[in-house]
Design an enzyme around this catalytic site. Structure first.
Site, PDB file in Angstrom:
ATOM      1  N   LYS A  70     -11.632  -0.379   5.863  1.00  0.00           N
ATOM      2  CA  LYS A  70     -12.035  -1.122   4.664  1.00  0.00           C
ATOM      3  C   LYS A  70     -13.109  -2.171   4.993  1.00  0.00           C
ATOM      4  O   LYS A  70     -14.165  -1.823   5.454  1.00  0.00           O
ATOM      5  CB  LYS A  70     -10.808  -1.751   4.020  1.00  0.00           C
ATOM      6  CG  LYS A  70      -9.585  -0.829   3.960  1.00  0.00           C
ATOM      7  CD  LYS A  70      -9.792   0.389   3.103  1.00  0.00           C
ATOM      8  CE  LYS A  70      -8.481   1.138   2.938  1.00  0.00           C
ATOM      9  NZ  LYS A  70      -8.616   2.517   2.566  1.00  0.00           N
ATOM     10  N   TYR A  80       0.866  -1.194   0.000  1.00  0.00           N
ATOM     11  CA  TYR A  80       0.000   0.000   0.000  1.00  0.00           C
ATOM     12  C   TYR A  80       0.898   1.238   0.000  1.00  0.00           C
ATOM     13  O   TYR A  80       1.878   1.300   0.752  1.00  0.00           O
ATOM     14  CB  TYR A  80      -0.898  -0.046   1.247  1.00  0.00           C
ATOM     15  CG  TYR A  80      -1.553   1.282   1.517  1.00  0.00           C
ATOM     16  CD1 TYR A  80      -2.350   1.894   0.558  1.00  0.00           C
ATOM     17  CD2 TYR A  80      -1.347   1.941   2.730  1.00  0.00           C
ATOM     18  CE1 TYR A  80      -2.926   3.120   0.794  1.00  0.00           C
ATOM     19  CE2 TYR A  80      -1.935   3.168   2.977  1.00  0.00           C
ATOM     20  CZ  TYR A  80      -2.723   3.748   2.003  1.00  0.00           C
ATOM     21  OH  TYR A  80      -3.283   4.963   2.238  1.00  0.00           O
TER      22      TYR A  80
HETATM   23  N1  PLP Z   1      -3.246  -1.055   4.481  1.00  0.00           N
HETATM   24  C1  PLP Z   1      -3.827  -1.235   3.278  1.00  0.00           C
HETATM   25  C2  PLP Z   1      -3.629  -2.535   2.544  1.00  0.00           C
HETATM   26  C3  PLP Z   1      -4.584  -0.212   2.706  1.00  0.00           C
HETATM   27  O1  PLP Z   1      -5.150  -0.401   1.501  1.00  0.00           O
HETATM   28  C4  PLP Z   1      -4.740   1.017   3.415  1.00  0.00           C
HETATM   29  C5  PLP Z   1      -5.530   2.140   2.851  1.00  0.00           C
HETATM   30  O2  PLP Z   1      -5.890   2.134   1.707  1.00  0.00           O
HETATM   31  C6  PLP Z   1      -4.097   1.156   4.648  1.00  0.00           C
HETATM   32  C7  PLP Z   1      -3.381   0.097   5.156  1.00  0.00           C
HETATM   33  C8  PLP Z   1      -4.180   2.443   5.424  1.00  0.00           C
HETATM   34  O3  PLP Z   1      -5.376   2.514   6.116  1.00  0.00           O
HETATM   35  P1  PLP Z   1      -6.138   3.889   6.509  1.00  0.00           P
HETATM   36  O4  PLP Z   1      -6.545   4.533   5.226  1.00  0.00           O
HETATM   37  O5  PLP Z   1      -7.243   3.407   7.365  1.00  0.00           O
HETATM   38  O6  PLP Z   1      -5.153   4.744   7.255  1.00  0.00           O
END
Ligand code: PLP
Length: 385
Positions: free
Chosen positions: A208, A112
């Protein structure tokens, strides 16, 4: 109202489909509410030196966090409650604080982009060194483990949907005393449970699938190691990376329907991926559920489902992908994933996305709408190019 940690109904023997519905509820009894209330308070009555377990102040603890932390911890097969954070990135920052100063972290080249961005920022500041790897290439990851301190895995990866051989990588890292962290956001604990395979720490963007309605930002960490949990709890308290009680209430409400949401969105994904793979305007479709996908055999062996994200390359340019996105009327053009509604985005529009992510790649987070309505929107939009 009793303390959730003392009176909750959660049974670790329950099937996950039962656990998400029945766990983290007040004990049964006449007039007992079926949900815990939201505790809006910044502090608690207290005097003198705090006894162990005393709440003291709402940056340290809030009873509204407890049922969600208990359900997620049990879902990930830990006997310890999860720890909620203000976002997935806050949970990631806490996990990255575990990399020792001057240490080495192996991580997927296609993690990510927020994980990559923060890890690169810390590397630039001299905190540690990164060794990016193709996590689908097991031999490459195993080689990179020599002299490493932390193995960071994300599987399937965002947005390329590469699938890692988690049992092999986690056990090899364990033999070399490398701390093992897995971002399980895409799979959710219903499809994959990394702690059972040896991971030391699981990371979630609760934003998510777990919360599932695109209405909150929240993160979580789960471990089976009490000392590690205490350290991360300390990090959360001192960095103030806590979640609002209302958000945690919504996350628990969202997680109640995780299995039915996932069942529908995965079925939709399989149908859409198969049709997209036949479409003349699509060059490549990445979805582990497709027999021709490079991650198919591994995902079939290791996961309890293929997830609900598809990535596909449209025509031969960013302009082609943008034209398709602009033509959607049902599917929403937006970043993020894991909600009940289908979202689509050209990932390379973000400057922070790795250069190896194709310019014309659209990431589709498939929701729970009627699949024929989704296909009608997709196929009509594809006529535009
Ligand atoms: N990990 C993954 C695989 C993600 O897709 C995302 C966000 O898209 C995150 C972590 C980060 O999460 P947050 O947007 O809740 O900070």
């Amino acid at each position: 109202m009793s303390n959730p940690a003392e009176s909750s109904t959660t049974e670790s023997s329950w099937d996950p489909k039962t656990l998400i519905v029945a766990g983290g509820r007040p004990a049964h009894g006449l007039d007992a509410p079926v949900n815990y209330p939201v505790n809006f308070t910044s502090t608690y009555h207290s005097q003198g030196i705090a006894a162990a377990g005393e709440k003291v102040y709402a940056r340290f603890s809030n009873p509204t966090w407890d049922p969600f932390e208990e359900v997620l911890g049990t879902l990930e097969r830990s006997e310890l409650p999860a720890l909620v954070f203000s976002s997935g990135m806050a949970a990631i920052a806490a996990a990255l604080s575990l990399v020792p100063a001057g240490g080495v972290m192996v991580l997927p080249a296609h993690s990510y982009n927020g994980t990559l961005g923060l890890a690169q920022e810390l590397e630039t500041a001299g905190r540690f060194t990164l060794r990016p790897v193709d996590i689908a290439n097991t031999a490459q990851v195993l080689d990179a483990l020599d002299g490493a301190d932390v193995l960071w895995l994300e599987s399937p990866t965002n947005p390329m949907l590469e699938v890692a051989d988690l049992p092999v990588l986690l056990s090899a890292a364990g033999e070399k005393d490398v701390l093992r962290v897995v971002d399980n956001t895409f799979a959710t604990p219903l499809l994959q449970r990394p702690l059972e395979l040896g991971a030391d720490l699981v990371v979630h963007s609760v934003t998510k699938y777990l919360s599932g309605h695109s209405d909150i930002i929240m993160g979580a960490l789960v471990t089976r190691d009490e000392a590690l949990r205490a350290r991360l709890h300390g990090y959360r308290t001192l960095h103030g990376a806590i979640s609002s009680p209302m958000d945690v209430f919504l996350a628990l409400r969202g997680v109640r329907t995780l299995s039915v949401r996932l069942e529908r969105s995965q079925n939709n994904s399989q149908v859409l991926a198969e049709r997209l793979a036949q479409h003349p305007k699509i060059n490549v479709v990445r979805y582990p559920g497709l027999p021709q996908d490079p991650g198919h055999a591994r995902a079939t062996e290791l996961m309890d489902g293929y997830g609900s994200v598809i990535a596909f390359e449209v025509g031969d340019s960013a302009a082609h992908a943008d034209a398709v996105l602009a033509a959607f009327t049902l599917i929403t053009g937006a970043t993020s994933l894991g909600g009940v509604e289908t979202l689509a985005e050209r990932r390379a529009r973000h400057a922070s996305e790795p250069a190896t992510v194709p310019e014309n790649l659209i990431r589709l987070s498939v929701g729970i709408e009627d699949v024929e309505d989704l296909w009608a929107d997709l196929s009509r939009a594809l006529e535009q190019i």
